[in-house]
Enzyme design. Structure first.
Site, PDB file in Angstrom:
ATOM      1  N   ASN A  10       0.864  -1.179   0.000  1.00 10.06           N
ATOM      2  CA  ASN A  10       0.000   0.000   0.000  1.00 10.06           C
ATOM      3  C   ASN A  10       0.902   1.231   0.000  1.00 10.06           C
ATOM      4  O   ASN A  10       1.422   1.622   1.038  1.00 10.06           O
ATOM      5  CB  ASN A  10      -0.888  -0.032   1.264  1.00 10.06           C
ATOM      6  N   LYS A  12       0.064   4.211  -0.403  1.00 11.52           N
ATOM      7  CA  LYS A  12      -0.645   5.402   0.102  1.00 11.52           C
ATOM      8  C   LYS A  12      -0.360   6.584  -0.838  1.00 11.52           C
ATOM      9  O   LYS A  12      -0.194   6.371  -2.032  1.00 11.52           O
ATOM     10  CB  LYS A  12      -0.242   5.695   1.549  1.00 11.52           C
ATOM     11  N   HIS A  99      -9.586   1.184   4.391  1.00 12.81           N
ATOM     12  CA  HIS A  99      -8.355   1.385   5.160  1.00 12.81           C
ATOM     13  C   HIS A  99      -8.653   2.344   6.323  1.00 12.81           C
ATOM     14  O   HIS A  99      -9.470   3.256   6.182  1.00 12.81           O
ATOM     15  CB  HIS A  99      -7.263   1.950   4.249  1.00 12.81           C
ATOM     16  N   GLU A 101      -7.180   4.798   7.396  1.00 13.40           N
ATOM     17  CA  GLU A 101      -7.010   6.227   7.064  1.00 13.40           C
ATOM     18  C   GLU A 101      -8.239   6.762   6.342  1.00 13.40           C
ATOM     19  O   GLU A 101      -8.613   7.918   6.489  1.00 13.40           O
ATOM     20  CB  GLU A 101      -5.728   6.410   6.230  1.00 13.40           C
ATOM     21  N   GLU A 171      -5.514  -4.733  10.554  1.00 14.00           N
ATOM     22  CA  GLU A 171      -4.483  -3.730  10.809  1.00 14.00           C
ATOM     23  C   GLU A 171      -4.845  -2.953  12.072  1.00 14.00           C
ATOM     24  O   GLU A 171      -5.687  -2.041  12.029  1.00 14.00           O
ATOM     25  CB  GLU A 171      -4.395  -2.739   9.648  1.00 14.00           C
ATOM     26  N   GLY A 177       2.173   2.598  10.679  1.00 11.15           N
ATOM     27  CA  GLY A 177       3.130   3.693  10.507  1.00 11.15           C
ATOM     28  C   GLY A 177       3.786   4.149  11.794  1.00 11.15           C
ATOM     29  O   GLY A 177       4.409   5.208  11.825  1.00 11.15           O
ATOM     30  N   SER A 216       3.223  -1.740  10.464  1.00 13.79           N
ATOM     31  CA  SER A 216       4.669  -1.752  10.738  1.00 13.79           C
ATOM     32  C   SER A 216       5.335  -3.094  10.459  1.00 13.79           C
ATOM     33  O   SER A 216       6.264  -3.487  11.164  1.00 13.79           O
ATOM     34  CB  SER A 216       4.944  -1.276  12.167  1.00 13.79           C
TER      35      SER A 216
END
Ligand code: PGA
Length: 256
Positions: A10, A12, A99, A101, A171, A177, A216
């Site tokens: 991904n 992003k 996701h 985000e 996730e 991240g 991560s």
């Protein structure tokens, strides 16, 4: 039980045309174990270039291409949105849906996620549905309830049988991240819960759904994570922008 492994990148809102080139040339000699699919999800403006370069390097059997989002609508006055048909035309095969985000910054709800999954499946594409709890939800022991509340609307919308064509990425939001990875035990325990949750609706389907871990993942922790019985690969953010590191992660995955 034959379950393929998937390592999905991904990118992003990162990467550029140079990374498209570097990634394609880096992956030409990637060593994969049995039953592994590699999926690269660049930003939409790069999809077409990525597919063209992949094809001209004869890598279409090794590298699959995914989008990071899609509209739940088929077409129409939805400025800035991308339809499943457009992705199909570009030979995209996978779409990341929901996701964290997107849920957090664009207020995507689990109901909207369910509609998107339906649209993606109807177009013959494979959704990678992202679910996961926040740090507070983990600390207050709400993880299982949160994951169930994210999955149930999708089961209600498409029916459990269609999960045979679905990939799920667990996730934990606090691990994305941040450099904080869930321990192998915690990740396995949560993946097992997800599989058991699906199994309550249909056990044989549940045993076939690839469950990816994300948050991560890097070249040092991938091997142990992927060795867990219910972890079938990973959704990789930061480490997928570094070709050599990403190749190590791809090589660590194996179908179960
Ligand atoms: P990360 O991102 O690997 O950088 O933590 C994973 C993701 O958000 O899919």
């Amino acid at each position: 039980m034959a379950r393929r492994a998937i390592v999905a990148a991904n990118w992003k809102m990162n990467g550029d045309l140079a990374l498209v080139d570097t990634m394609i040339s880096g992956l030409t000699n990637v060593k994969l174990q049995d039953d592994v699919s590699v999926v690269i999800c660049p930003s939409s403006p790069y999809l077409s270039e990525f597919v063209a370069k992949r094809n001209s390097n004869n890598l279409s059997s090794v590298i699959h291409v995914g989008a990071q989002n899609v509209s739940e609508h088929q077409s129409g006055a939805y400025t800035g949105q991308i339809s499943t048909k457009m992705l199909q035309e570009l030979s995209v095969e996978f779409v990341i849906i929901g996701h964290s985000e997107r849920r957090r910054y664009y207020q995507e709800t689990s109901t909207q996620v369910a509609h998107k999954v339906n649209a993606v499946l109807n177009a013959g594409l494979t959704p990678i549905i992202c679910i996961g709890e926040s740090e507070t939800e983990r600390a207050t022991e709400q993880t299982e309830a949160v994951l169930a509340s994210q999955l149930q609307p999708v089961i209600d919308e498409i029916g459990i049988e269609k999960f045979i064509d679905v990939v799920i990425a667990y996730e934990p939001v606090w691990a994305i991240g941040t450099g904080k990875t869930a321990s192998n035990e915690m990740a396995q325990e949560t993946h097992k819960f997800i599989r058991q949750f699906l199994a309550k609706a249909n056990e044989s389907v549940a045993n076939k759904v690839p469950l990816l871990y994300g948050g991560s993942v890097n070249s040092s922790n991938c091997e142990e994570l992927f060795a867990q019985p219910d972890i079938d690969g990973g959704l990789i953010g930061g480490a997928s922008l570094q070709v050599e590191q990403f190749k190590i992660i791809c090589s660590a995955a194996k179908g179960k």
